[in-house]
Design a protein around this motif. Sequence first.
Motif, PDB file in Angstrom:
ATOM      1  N   HIS A 153       6.244   6.536  41.826  1.00 20.17           N
ATOM      2  CA  HIS A 153       5.613   5.691  42.845  1.00 20.17           C
ATOM      3  C   HIS A 153       4.603   4.727  42.216  1.00 20.17           C
ATOM      4  O   HIS A 153       4.435   3.607  42.703  1.00 20.17           O
ATOM      5  CB  HIS A 153       4.960   6.550  43.924  1.00 20.17           C
ATOM      6  N   VAL A 154       3.945   5.160  41.166  1.00 18.44           N
ATOM      7  CA  VAL A 154       3.148   4.249  40.342  1.00 18.44           C
ATOM      8  C   VAL A 154       4.048   3.776  39.216  1.00 18.44           C
ATOM      9  O   VAL A 154       4.547   4.583  38.425  1.00 18.44           O
ATOM     10  CB  VAL A 154       1.902   4.950  39.774  1.00 18.44           C
ATOM     11  N   GLY A 155       4.275   2.473  39.145  1.00 20.00           N
ATOM     12  CA  GLY A 155       5.290   1.958  38.239  1.00 20.00           C
ATOM     13  C   GLY A 155       4.833   1.657  36.831  1.00 20.00           C
ATOM     14  O   GLY A 155       5.641   1.685  35.896  1.00 20.00           O
ATOM     15  N   HIS A 156       3.555   1.330  36.661  1.00 20.44           N
ATOM     16  CA  HIS A 156       3.108   0.991  35.313  1.00 20.44           C
ATOM     17  C   HIS A 156       1.612   1.214  35.166  1.00 20.44           C
ATOM     18  O   HIS A 156       0.896   1.449  36.146  1.00 20.44           O
ATOM     19  CB  HIS A 156       3.479  -0.454  34.950  1.00 20.44           C
ATOM     20  N   LEU A 157       1.153   1.150  33.936  1.00 22.85           N
ATOM     21  CA  LEU A 157      -0.256   1.309  33.597  1.00 22.85           C
ATOM     22  C   LEU A 157      -0.850  -0.051  33.245  1.00 22.85           C
ATOM     23  O   LEU A 157      -0.177  -0.905  32.675  1.00 22.85           O
ATOM     24  CB  LEU A 157      -0.417   2.260  32.403  1.00 22.85           C
ATOM     25  N   ALA A 158      -2.108  -0.227  33.580  1.00 23.04           N
ATOM     26  CA  ALA A 158      -2.808  -1.469  33.272  1.00 23.04           C
ATOM     27  C   ALA A 158      -4.172  -1.119  32.687  1.00 23.04           C
ATOM     28  O   ALA A 158      -4.584   0.044  32.668  1.00 23.04           O
ATOM     29  CB  ALA A 158      -2.960  -2.333  34.526  1.00 23.04           C
ATOM     30  N   SER A 159      -4.882  -2.129  32.200  1.00 21.41           N
ATOM     31  CA  SER A 159      -6.110  -1.859  31.454  1.00 21.41           C
ATOM     32  C   SER A 159      -7.373  -1.977  32.284  1.00 21.41           C
ATOM     33  O   SER A 159      -8.353  -1.282  32.032  1.00 21.41           O
ATOM     34  CB  SER A 159      -6.216  -2.825  30.275  1.00 21.41           C
ATOM     35  N   ASP A 160      -7.403  -2.904  33.261  1.00 20.56           N
ATOM     36  CA  ASP A 160      -8.635  -3.206  33.999  1.00 20.56           C
ATOM     37  C   ASP A 160      -9.762  -3.515  33.023  1.00 20.56           C
ATOM     38  O   ASP A 160     -10.888  -3.011  33.145  1.00 20.56           O
ATOM     39  CB  ASP A 160      -9.031  -2.063  34.923  1.00 20.56           C
ATOM     40  N   HIS A 161      -9.472  -4.350  32.022  1.00 21.16           N
ATOM     41  CA  HIS A 161     -10.416  -4.635  30.945  1.00 21.16           C
ATOM     42  C   HIS A 161     -11.599  -5.445  31.469  1.00 21.16           C
ATOM     43  O   HIS A 161     -11.447  -6.579  31.920  1.00 21.16           O
ATOM     44  CB  HIS A 161      -9.703  -5.427  29.843  1.00 21.16           C
ATOM     45  N   THR A 162     -12.776  -4.849  31.448  1.00 19.10           N
ATOM     46  CA  THR A 162     -14.001  -5.532  31.847  1.00 19.10           C
ATOM     47  C   THR A 162     -15.102  -5.148  30.869  1.00 19.10           C
ATOM     48  O   THR A 162     -15.875  -4.224  31.112  1.00 19.10           O
ATOM     49  CB  THR A 162     -14.433  -5.148  33.277  1.00 19.10           C
ATOM     50  N   ALA A 163     -15.114  -5.836  29.747  1.00 19.94           N
ATOM     51  CA  ALA A 163     -16.064  -5.484  28.685  1.00 19.94           C
ATOM     52  C   ALA A 163     -17.503  -5.743  29.121  1.00 19.94           C
ATOM     53  O   ALA A 163     -17.812  -6.769  29.716  1.00 19.94           O
ATOM     54  CB  ALA A 163     -15.741  -6.286  27.427  1.00 19.94           C
ATOM     55  N   ARG A 164     -18.375  -4.801  28.832  1.00 21.07           N
ATOM     56  CA  ARG A 164     -19.798  -4.932  29.107  1.00 21.07           C
ATOM     57  C   ARG A 164     -20.564  -4.295  27.946  1.00 21.07           C
ATOM     58  O   ARG A 164     -20.077  -3.366  27.294  1.00 21.07           O
ATOM     59  CB  ARG A 164     -20.194  -4.209  30.404  1.00 21.07           C
TER      60      ARG A 164
END
Length: 307
Positions: A153-164
């Motif tokens: 049901h979840v098809g892929h992974l992502a990063s949500d890259h938000t460098a701080r």
Amino acid sequence: KRGLQLDDAGLFRLLRATAAHGVTALVHPENGVIADLLEGEERAGPGPIDDGAFLRTAPGILEAEGMYRSGTFARMVGATLLFVHLSSKEAAAALRHLRALPGGERILCETQPHYLSLTNREVLERGALAKVGPPLREPDDVEAVWAALLDGHVGHLASDHTARSIAMKLEGDPNILDAAYGGFSGTELLLPLAFRFGIEEGRFDIVTLARLVSTTAAKVYGIHPRKGTIRPGSDADLVLVPLDGPSVDITPERLHGMSDYTVFRGMSSRGFPSHVVRRGRLVVADNEVVGTADARYLSRTSPAATD
């Protein structure tokens, strides 16, 4: 109150327009109105704001409500939408329900490694440094997100890259509600963490790994088969990961982004690539960038699909 959420009419019109033009809408599903109300109550409370307040202002059931609402509108107008960063057991249940309905094949979803590995304990122990939206949740939420990933049901992974940086996150010594979001520098760690949790811990095989971090995303974003596959006519993008490579500790010093901390410190992975080839040219060798900056805009040439 920050004007980040469309009202229902605006959301409906947007999804109707995306359906008419054959594009995919990315939806962060939460009920911002209720989240604002809960945040106001936390701020008006009699005592100081504790780090647990952040989780109480964004419970998983509000994520599920946002899914039901936007998913219903999408089904009404025939839109394709992608729910980003699945994080809760309630949302996982909503996702299954929506995908089982007529038109559910156009309801797509992704998640990120931190929702598969970290819990709200990080927030309670590290405060603002572990603040991300939606928040990290409880162990049973992690299990539910894993189940949704493994059953497709979840098809892929992502990063949500938000460098701080630490200074950005802790500027003014904020309470958890006022602290900046983000700081999860996920791009460089996407493959190593997926390798760690999938291959090293025996949850899936190397073919599934490639699908989760590459092929499905390329299809969803309409850039397959140029990206996401190895075949004649595709870009020669190759990532080499020695299956018997060393286990590498994850530290800020090991990473190449702007963040000077990582919530994944203390973990390790054998999935760091030894070499990366982009469009037929070597760009990373032995963990060092050797290529030049010559990125190109990737125009979308085909409708979203996951088959």
